[in-house]
Design a protein around this motif. Structure first.
Motif, PDB file in Angstrom:
ATOM      1  N   SER A 125      47.321  30.890  41.155  1.00  0.00           N
ATOM      2  CA  SER A 125      47.881  30.994  39.811  1.00  0.00           C
ATOM      3  C   SER A 125      48.767  32.229  39.734  1.00  0.00           C
ATOM      4  N   LYS A 139      49.847  32.738  32.432  1.00  0.00           N
ATOM      5  CA  LYS A 139      49.585  32.255  33.786  1.00  0.00           C
ATOM      6  C   LYS A 139      50.222  30.891  34.004  1.00  0.00           C
ATOM      7  N   ASP A 149      49.613  27.705  36.894  1.00  0.00           N
ATOM      8  CA  ASP A 149      48.942  27.234  38.104  1.00  0.00           C
ATOM      9  C   ASP A 149      49.959  26.932  39.190  1.00  0.00           C
ATOM     10  N   GLU A 168      43.712  32.657  40.139  1.00  0.00           N
ATOM     11  CA  GLU A 168      42.853  31.496  40.376  1.00  0.00           C
ATOM     12  C   GLU A 168      42.141  31.769  41.694  1.00  0.00           C
ATOM     13  N   CYS A 173      41.027  31.711  45.170  1.00  0.00           N
ATOM     14  CA  CYS A 173      41.667  30.918  46.223  1.00  0.00           C
ATOM     15  C   CYS A 173      41.133  31.287  47.604  1.00  0.00           C
TER      16      CYS A 173
END
Ligand code: CUA
Length: 334
Positions: free
Chosen positions: A169, A178, A180, A205, A207
């Motif tokens: 993100s 933000k 994605d 996000e 990851c």
């Protein structure tokens, strides 16, 4: 007590300024979202206080005991209570309308931004760094860099977002919300920065293990500074004449580094890792993990897994002299 209060105030206000906070907006997008946040805080805060106030009032009036509870709160004939109830419903309806209209207007203003088509920027998220590419307006070629975004002040640019592996993100809190970054899907975000300076972006996000070390620097600069920066990034790397730097160039561009990295103008042309052509011009290394110094470069080359455990950068065994020369060469790539 005083010290505790001062500490609490510092902690509470600490989030209100800085290079990575939505509470100090420097772009149109962050500004409209900040205004929406304030509207929501006010509307919800006032309703919350009213509810608590009525609760306290009810408890206060009911303190007489159970006998009072036998009398119905809202007798059919009690017109005054009926009117109060109507006012309360009206307050809730107005509050909800304010929230709905406010968020609708912010959505519309975000969607209405007209991105400048002459400047195209692509950002590709990788575990755990950002590939950044600018289309050179002069040649039409894509110029690559990494982990650093330069934006001209006052222009709306559209960042085209893609992912090379998992979901990430893209988030620069001072500039926008933000977005994605999803494999196989083209997302985009518009940014209109209004204030000069350095800001910090961060993957938002989870990851993988180094998600927290997936940051990037953002520099908002004048159009002239931006044009000069882009022209410098478009040039190939200079070939050093100094003996140590020339040795460093040989280590980097003809050894294992060249299996993953590009240094434009040399034999190193792989694209698994960040483009190193002008790495010395960047503010940080390893996606915002370390500041750009020769010592950090050398440490990163020698022990990447110690600095960023799990990083895709393998440990390359170099003699101290080779590592030193490689770091000196990379630092010279301005
Ligand atoms: Cu990329 Cu978290």
């Amino acid at each position: 007590m005083k010290r505790r209060a001062a500490l609490a105030a510092t902690l509470a206000l600490g989030g209100c300024s800085g290079v990575q906070t939505p509470l100090a907006p420097v772009a149109d997008q962050a500004h409209s979202q900040y205004d929406l946040l304030l509207l929501m805080l006010w509307v919800c805060g006032i309703i919350y206080l009213l509810v608590l106030g009525f609760l306290v009032l009810g408890l206060w009036r009911a303190r007489g005991g159970r006998a009072a509870a036998a009398t119905p709160m809202l007798a059919p004939a009690d017109k005054r209570l009926g009117r109060l109830f109507a006012v309360w419903v009206a307050v809730i309806v107005v509050g909800l309308l304010l929230l709905a209209v406010g968020s609708f207007l912010v959505e519309r203003s975000l969607a209405a931004a007209q991105a400048d088509e002459t400047l195209r920027i692509r950002v590709t998220a990788h575990q755990w760094w950002w590939r950044v590419a600018y289309r050179d307006p002069a040649s039409g070629r894509w110029i690559e860099t990494a982990n650093e975004l330069h934006l001209p002040v006052g222009r709306t640019v559209r960042i085209e977002l893609g992912s090379a592996d998992v979901i990430h993100s893209f988030w620069v809190p001072n500039i926008s919300g933000k977005m994605d970054v999803i494999p196989g899907r083209a997302n985009a975000i518009d940014l209109t920065p209004r204030r000069l300076g350095w800001f910090r972006g961060q993957c938002a996000e989870f990851c993988g293990v180094q998600h927290a070390h997936m940051a990037f620097d953002v520099k908002v600069e004048t159009p002239a500074e931006f044009a000069a920066w882009l022209a410098a990034q478009a040039r190939p790397a200079v070939t050093p004449t100094d003996a140590t730097l020339a040795h460093g160039m040989q280590v980097v561009t003809q050894g294992q580094c060249a299996m993953c990295h590009t240094v434009r103008g040399t034999a190193a042309r792989a694209r698994n890792g960040p483009d190193l052509t002008h790495i010395g011009s960047r503010r940080s290394i390893a996606a915002g993990t370390l500041t750009m110094t020769r010592a950090h470069l050398q440490g990163w080359i020698a022990q990447p897994q110690a600095i960023k455990p799990g990083t895709m950068m393998p440990t390359v065994t170099l003699s101290p002299a080779d590592a030193n020369a490689a770091a000196a060469y990379l630092e010279s790539l301005k």
